[in-house]
Scaffold this motif. Structure first.
Motif, PDB file in Angstrom:
ATOM      1  N   SER A 257       0.828  -1.204   0.000  1.00  0.00           N
ATOM      2  CA  SER A 257       0.000   0.000   0.000  1.00  0.00           C
ATOM      3  C   SER A 257       0.861   1.253   0.000  1.00  0.00           C
ATOM      4  O   SER A 257       0.582   2.219  -0.724  1.00  0.00           O
ATOM      5  N   THR A 258       1.937   1.229   0.787  1.00  0.00           N
ATOM      6  CA  THR A 258       2.812   2.397   0.902  1.00  0.00           C
ATOM      7  C   THR A 258       3.507   2.718  -0.408  1.00  0.00           C
ATOM      8  O   THR A 258       3.512   3.867  -0.870  1.00  0.00           O
TER       9      THR A 258
ATOM     10  N   THR B  44       1.190   4.101  -3.062  1.00  0.00           N
ATOM     11  CA  THR B  44       0.830   5.501  -2.829  1.00  0.00           C
ATOM     12  C   THR B  44       1.962   6.439  -3.216  1.00  0.00           C
ATOM     13  O   THR B  44       1.736   7.503  -3.819  1.00  0.00           O
TER      14      THR B  44
END
Length: 469
Positions: free
Chosen positions: A16-17, A20
């Motif tokens: 997810s990091t 993003t």
């Protein structure tokens, strides 16, 4: 040192990091795990341009695997791909395909002009996005140096640009793309290379081109779990790191391995020898008496040798203006001159047996150069010249090849400054560093008894590094 970033991005939070922030998201590579592991599993799609020369061999090799093999249909140019073995089933390559392929194999050996290159697009365009993670793309063409007409040579050389670009596109999946160029009538010599490039053994070999020629040596297929059984290998610089991994891999494949390193590394060397059931030999390879010492040992202890792996090497980094002369002399002596003298002695005394293998470890520094490494890059580039020249003169089925490692996770790279280490890890199509075993597996393929047509090659083990060719 482990790659903490690689571990992090393969967690749910990490994925997810990086998504993003738009950061690289490397996939954990699948490497060889067990001796009875098939070289390829899952679904494999085979295609071809008109008049393919290697499709029959490809089909025969794939038929020995548990893979579900399909051949492309619905396109006249690819009709001949049905030759890819009776095991293969037809599959229409269109928008309706919903399966994921472990490998996409394309026989482009019949391409004769630029118009024929459209066959690449027709095959790969509908299916390239269906390539699975850690998948393989393998293209087979004809060596351009053997093409009689310029149009054919141009078209076959075009395959290199295609494969290198595909490697960059699929690398985010942990997948690789490679190219095999075969000489006329050398189709039967591609067996071991097909198995290597389609298997987890080639996890960090990406965007590479291998030439396979004819050979007068005809060997029976060895036992797949121990292809080097009954053979003897010598590995220099074997006390740790890449050298130890090479020794372990050759021993795993059945070879009796003599491990060599300097006397100061005797404890580590003995530990490696004990671990693999091999024999240690301590020797400074730059000593004038070293070639004879090595030859005497191999003659008395082993009565000859089948594989010589020149892994020993050193770095003595300084910019050219600040480099003391002994730094220059040591790098050339260890990395280049010693290899020449050892081979000369072994060949003169006819200790290298028929169908023998000589493998030299070069470096991408020898291809692209590197700041502060004029001595090292000179020596490693010299290794490439040595291999290419020796390949033209060796007889009795003896082959010589080189590997050129990129960023490999070793004690040496672990000591690099953080920013340089991270740059080295990420500046390739797979966005990660390689492991010592990746170099070792490539050498194991070179040493395979059925790799007799593979000689004079330099294969980079670098995840398709953005530095160099």
């Amino acid at each position: 040192m482990s790659d903490l970033y690689l571990k992090f991005v393969n967690t749910s939070v990490g994925k997810s990091t990086v998504s993003t922030l738009g950061l690289p998201s490397p996939v954990v590579l699948k490497r060889w795990q067990r001796t009875d592991q098939p070289f390829i599993e899952g679904d494999v799609l085979v295609g071809a341009a008109a008049n393919p020369r290697a499709a029959g061999v490809v089909g025969s090799v794939l038929a020995t695997s548990p893979a579900n093999v399909y051949h492309a249909s619905g396109n006249d140019r690819l009709a001949d791909s049905a030759k890819a073995g009776s095991k293969a089933r037809p599959l229409a390559i269109d928008g309706s395909i919903d399966q994921r392929f472990s490998a996409l194999v394309f026989d482009a050996s019949g391409i004769k002009d630029t118009a024929d290159l459209r066959a690449l697009y027709d095959f790969f365009h509908p299916v390239i996005r269906k390539l699975a993670g850690n998948g393989r793309v393998l293209v087979i063409g004809q060596d351009p140096d053997t093409c009689r007409k310029p149009a054919q040579a141009a078209s076959q050389r075009a395959l290199e640009g295609f494969v290198r670009s595909v490697g960059k596109e699929v690398g985010r999946k942990g997948a690789t793309a490679n190219l095999i160029w075969i000489a006329p009538n050398a189709e039967e010599r591609i067996d071991s290379s097909l198995r290597f490039f389609l298997s987890p053994r080639s996890a960090y070999v990406d965007g590479q081109v291998v030439k396979i020629g004819k050979s007068d040596i005809d060997t029976k297929a060895p036992k797949s779990s121990a292809p080097l059984a009954g053979k003897t290998a010598l590995v220099t610089g074997a006390a740790r790191g890449i050298g130890a991994a090479i020794a372990e891999t050759l021993a795993r494949d059945g070879a009796n391995v003599v491990v060599l390193d300097i006397p100061a590394a005797a404890d580590d060397l003995n530990a490696v020898a004990q671990r693999i059931g091999g024999k240690p030999l301590t020797c400074d390879i730059t000593d004038a008496a070293a070639p004879a010492q090595i030859a005497n040992f191999m003659e008395k202890q082993e009565n000859g040798i089948d594989m010589v792996v020149h892994n020993a090497g050193i770095t003595r980094d300084k910019t050219l203006g600040n480099m003391p002369e002994h730094f220059w002399d040591m790098a050339i002596a260890v990395n280049l001159t010693a290899e020449e003298l050892i081979d000369e002695e072994l060949l003169k005394r006819k200790l290298i047996r028929d169908n023998g293998r000589i493998v030299c470890v070069s470096s991408i520094s020898g291809i692209a150069g590197n700041f502060g490494q004029t001595n090292y890059a000179t020596s490693k580039s010299g290794v490439i010249g040595y291999v290419e020249s020796m390949a033209r003169s060796l007889k009795n089925g003896i082959t010589i090849n080189a590997v050129a490692p990129g960023f490999i996770e070793t004690q040496m790279t672990a000591a690099m400054p953080f920013t340089m280490r991270e740059a080295g890890r990420r500046m390739n199509s797979l966005s990660q560093g390689g492991h010592p075993v990746d170099v070792a597996e490539t050498i194991g393929w070179y040493c395979h008894p059925q790799s007799s047509g593979v000689t004079g090659n330099v294969v980079r083990v670098c995840g398709q590094s953005l530095i160099g060719k």
